[in-house]
Enzyme design. Structure first.
Site, PDB file in Angstrom:
ATOM      1  CG  ASN A  23     -12.407 -13.010 -44.924  1.00  0.00           C
ATOM      2  OD1 ASN A  23     -13.180 -13.689 -45.589  1.00  0.00           O
ATOM      3  ND2 ASN A  23     -11.883 -13.459 -43.798  1.00  0.00           N
ATOM      4  CB  CYS A  25      -3.877 -10.811 -44.238  1.00  0.00           C
ATOM      5  SG  CYS A  25      -3.320 -10.278 -45.872  1.00  0.00           S
ATOM      6  CG  ASP A 139      -3.569  -5.491 -43.002  1.00  0.00           C
ATOM      7  OD1 ASP A 139      -3.087  -6.554 -43.455  1.00  0.00           O
ATOM      8  OD2 ASP A 139      -4.515  -4.890 -43.547  1.00  0.00           O
TER       9      ASP A 139
END
Length: 175
Positions: A23, A25, A139
């Site tokens: 929580n 990026c 990610d």
């Protein structure tokens, strides 16, 4: 997802949460960007959005500085974000749980205790026909600043597609 049956009002807005790993990026990017779309459309009182992570490593922290910078470069303010961990009890109060990759999808579906709650979990890219085959938003945490911009572009496009599907159903419920 079929949004045709949505008829929220100001007392029960449609509630969306974006979920990634920490929580800091991807999910804050998605939350900030969708909130901006919602606000600009005048539907802010009918749709709420938030974000969370599956892990607790960053709870209470701001978004990654590269996330904040990437958002700012496109005119968004992510400076107020504070990381939190998803709580399975939230399923009762949520209408849509948007995950950024299949790892979160597996985790959240395992945390859900009912088929109804499991059906609320959707991959963000599934809303964007052009990106849906990719399945996962990568990610950027272990990448460079430029990759944060690339990921932000993916999220922005997918959010626009999500909003394009959601907004007509929300507007239809407005009297």
């Amino acid at each position: 997802m079929n949004f045709a049956s949505i008829a929220p009002d100001e007392s029960t807005p449609f509630r969306i949460v974006f979920v990634c790993t920490g929580n800091i990026c991807r999910s804050p990017m998605a939350e900030v960007m969708l909130r901006d779309l919602i606000t600009r459309s005048g539907l802010g009182r009918l749709i709420t959005t938030s974000s969370a992570g599956t892990g607790d490593w960053h709870v209470g922290e701001q978004a990654d500085v590269r996330t904040i910078a990437a958002l700012a470069a496109r005119g968004y303010d992510g400076s107020h974000h504070r990381a939190r961990q998803f709580d399975p009890e939230w399923f009762l109060d949520l209408d849509l749980v948007v995950v950024l990759d299949r790892a979160q999808e597996r985790i959240l579906r395992n945390w859900a205790t009912t088929d109804r709650d499991r059906s609320k979990v959707r991959l963000l890219l599934s809303f964007d026909a052009a990106q849906a085959p990719l399945l996962d938003v990568p990610d950027p945490y272990y990448s460079d600043d430029a990759f944060f911009g690339t990921v932000l572009g993916m999220i922005e496009s997918a959010n626009e597609a999500l909003f394009a599907q959601l907004a007509p159903a929300i507007r239809q419920g407005v009297r």
